[in-house]
Design a protein around this motif. Structure first.
Motif, short mmCIF file in Angstrom:
data_model
loop_
_atom_site.label_atom_id
_atom_site.label_comp_id
_atom_site.label_asym_id
_atom_site.label_seq_id
_atom_site.Cartn_x
_atom_site.Cartn_y
_atom_site.Cartn_z
N GLU A 112 23.23 25.83 77.25
CA GLU A 112 22.14 26.78 77.51
C GLU A 112 20.86 26.07 77.95
O GLU A 112 20.14 26.55 78.81
N GLY A 153 23.19 40.19 69.12
CA GLY A 153 23.46 40.19 70.56
C GLY A 153 23.11 38.85 71.20
O GLY A 153 23.89 38.30 71.99
N ASN A 154 21.96 38.31 70.82
CA ASN A 154 21.55 37.01 71.38
C ASN A 154 22.46 35.88 70.90
O ASN A 154 22.72 34.93 71.63
N THR A 155 22.93 36.00 69.65
CA THR A 155 23.85 34.97 69.13
C THR A 155 25.17 35.00 69.90
O THR A 155 25.70 33.94 70.26
N VAL A 156 25.66 36.22 70.19
CA VAL A 156 26.90 36.33 70.98
C VAL A 156 26.68 35.65 72.33
O VAL A 156 27.51 34.85 72.79
N MET A 157 25.52 35.94 72.95
CA MET A 157 25.23 35.34 74.26
C MET A 157 25.24 33.81 74.16
O MET A 157 25.81 33.13 75.02
N GLY A 158 24.62 33.30 73.09
CA GLY A 158 24.55 31.84 72.91
C GLY A 158 25.92 31.22 72.73
O GLY A 158 26.26 30.23 73.38
N ARG A 159 26.74 31.83 71.89
CA ARG A 159 28.07 31.27 71.62
C ARG A 159 28.98 31.35 72.84
O ARG A 159 29.74 30.42 73.13
N ILE A 203 16.29 32.97 69.56
CA ILE A 203 15.29 33.62 70.43
C ILE A 203 14.50 34.71 69.69
O ILE A 203 13.29 34.87 69.91
N SER A 261 14.93 32.52 77.54
CA SER A 261 15.86 32.96 76.50
C SER A 261 17.29 32.58 76.84
O SER A 261 17.93 33.21 77.68
N GLY A 262 17.79 31.52 76.24
CA GLY A 262 19.19 31.12 76.40
C GLY A 262 19.60 30.93 77.85
O GLY A 262 18.77 30.63 78.72
N LEU A 263 20.88 31.16 78.10
CA LEU A 263 21.42 30.98 79.46
C LEU A 263 20.75 31.94 80.45
O LEU A 263 20.53 31.58 81.61
N LEU A 264 20.41 33.13 79.97
CA LEU A 264 19.75 34.12 80.83
C LEU A 264 18.41 33.58 81.33
O LEU A 264 18.08 33.69 82.51
N SER A 276 28.00 31.32 75.87
CA SER A 276 27.52 30.31 76.84
C SER A 276 28.22 28.97 76.62
O SER A 276 28.58 28.28 77.58
N LEU A 277 28.42 28.61 75.36
CA LEU A 277 29.09 27.34 75.05
C LEU A 277 30.53 27.38 75.54
O LEU A 277 31.05 26.41 76.11
N GLY A 326 20.04 31.28 72.49
CA GLY A 326 20.11 32.69 72.15
C GLY A 326 20.05 32.93 70.65
O GLY A 326 19.52 33.95 70.20
N ALA A 359 19.30 40.10 67.18
CA ALA A 359 19.66 38.71 66.86
C ALA A 359 21.15 38.49 67.06
O ALA A 359 21.58 37.46 67.60
#
Lengths: 273, 217
Positions: A68, B192-198, A203, A220-223, B200-201, A200, B190
């Motif tokens: 990210e 939703g953002n955690t899902v996005m973060g994980r 954030i 914010s993260g990858l976005l 992404s990996l 993310g 939080a």
């Protein structure tokens, strides 16, 4: 059927998620990126800086967050180098030392930035808060030399840069609580402008600081990385990955709805029995 | 050749880690232990080279070899205080560790308390209330006014939920229920953002496997 949905093997969901990533990656699907206000604020701040300004970027993350944060760093550095803004790189995290160096080298190679003239990479020093506060007095006292052990006094770019007074912005790329420390100690104490690019996962904790302008911008993260790539008109890794991400989001969205519908129908059936 | 070996090792370790999704197995544990060991080893070596040597050993050596002795000797004081941490290893002198801990706690609290109060309490309260002075001045749009009021309701109702000195019944109970709604929205965001973060990996690792290892893209 409902019972089967409720008792689905979690490994089937893993396979579905894997397919939702692999298929769009192979097909190279792309979606347009919409720019959010916090990312635009950071971009606009850099756009408004005159050439010759100095920003400090802290690579406060390890390999587990580089998916990210590394694209964010690359996009931000490209923007700075294209605008002839000088960059000081550093990290407060041990694993960040090599990652920060690689990111700066990669961005410098694509923009023709010169080590020691357009950018300096200081590397890592232990002590987090002591390092932050020490740099507020004299950077040279904390980092006597750069990452390649060249004394700061011999680096042309560092001439005239003594402490935060000569730095126009600090960008913290973080996967932990370092951004909060930069805000608490450096923004509060030195009134230094801070921006952040975070994973993310953390954030949500950052938005209160944005509203109070303790952060002047936020990715914010990858976005956030994809948004910054779009703003500098250089779509790269994050833009590609964000398109793939959209498919997984659709899948997760569908699974959440399916799970909830099945749960409530089953609950009603049990009540009627 | 070096890059090729590196790619194959990285691909093997990536697959080892993801094998845990099927079930726990020796390949996963091997990769996990290797990661932890390398991270700790790397951290220790880097801390020695970037911290211990330039900040303690070099000043110490300069202080004891400098002649005539100058102000460099003062650097021996913090080094000596730091060394007191190792008193823990000698049972008869273990009490000496209290001094460096007391100094660290004193400095840490002294630095943290005023700055945290300023950054996390005063500035946040200020940020919540400032829009109301702007409403009074007539400088906010309709949506901004709505946002400011919503923010105030959210802050008060959430704080009420965590206020346990009064029983949560009647008006207080109603306000704290509104607080729960705000908390749930916060947790949802939080998550939703955690899902996005994980995810992404995962995307980055899949991209690595398909591009650098299998050359499919």
């Amino acid at each position: 059927m409902l019972k089967q949905i409720m008792q689905i093997d979690r490994r089937i969901i893993f396979i579905l998620v894997a397919l939702a990533v692999i298929i769009p990656t192979l097909l190279k699907v792309s979606f347009p990126i919409t720019i959010s206000e916090p990312t635009r604020k950071l971009y606009d701040y850099i756009e408004d800086l005159p050439s010759g300004s100095t920003v400090l970027i802290a690579f406060d993350y390890g390999p587990s967050s580089m998916a990210e944060l590394q694209p964010m760093g690359t996009a931000f550095l490209r923007h700075c180098f294209q605008k002839k803004i000088r960059v000081i790189g550093m990290t407060l995290v041990t694993e960040g030392a090599t990652l920060g160096y690689e990111t700066m080298q990669e961005a410098a190679k694509t923009t023709g930035a010169i080590d020691g003239v357009d950018y300096v990479y200081l590397g890592f020093r232990p002590g987090t808060i002591q390092v932050m506060l020490g740099m507020g007095t004299t950077i040279n006292n904390i980092f006597e030399s750069d990452y390649k052990e060249k004394p700061l006094a011999e680096i042309p770019m560092m001439e005239g840069i003594k402490n935060y007074d000569q730095i126009d912005l600090i960008l913290d790329l973080a996967s932990s609580s370092t951004t909060e420390a930069w805000i608490t100690y450096i923004n509060t104490r030195y009134n230094q402008k801070i921006a952040a690019g975070v994973t993310g996962v953390i954030i949500s904790q950052m938005y209160p600081y944005l509203q109070t302008e303790q952060l002047i911008g936020l990715m914010s993260g990858l976005l956030g990385a994809a948004e910054y790539e779009t703003l500098i008109e250089t779509p790269a890794k994050a833009t590609k990955r964000m398109s793939v991400q959209s498919f997984v989001h659709l899948l997760v969205f569908g699974l959440v709805i399916l799970g909830n519908v099945a749960f409530f129908i089953q609950k009603r059936e049990n009540e009627n029995v | 050749m070096e890059k090729l070996i590196g790619v194959w090792i990285a691909a093997f370790l990536t697959l080892c880690i993801y094998s845990f999704l099927y079930r726990d197995n020796p390949f996963y544990r091997f990769a996990e232990h290797l990661f932890v060991g390398i991270s700790v080893g790397y951290g220790i070596v880097l801390s020695i080279h970037q911290g211990l040597i330039p900040l303690a050993w070099t000043p110490f050596w300069q202080a004891i070899t400098q002649w005539p002795p100058g102000w460099g000797l003062t650097k021996l004081i913090p080094i000596a205080i730091g060394l007191l941490f190792f008193a823990r290893l000698i049972p008869n002198y273990a009490w000496l560790i209290r001094y460096p801990i007391a100094i660290l706690m004193g400095i840490g609290s002294g630095l943290a308390i005023p700055n945290v109060m300023q950054a996390d309490i005063f500035r946040q309260v200020h940020g919540t209330l400032v829009p109301f002075s702007q409403i009074h001045a007539g400088t906010l749009s309709g949506s901004e006014i709505f946002g400011a009021i919503l923010m105030l309701i959210g802050v008060i109702s959430t704080l009420t939920y965590f206020f346990f000195s009064v029983e949560h019944r009647g008006v207080v109970g109603g306000v704290s229920k509104v607080g729960i709604i705000f908390l749930m929205i916060g947790f949802g965001s939080a998550f939703g953002n955690t899902v996005m973060g994980r995810v992404s990996l995962l995307i980055q690792r899949v991209e690595f496997l398909l591009q650098d290892w299998l050359h499919l893209i």
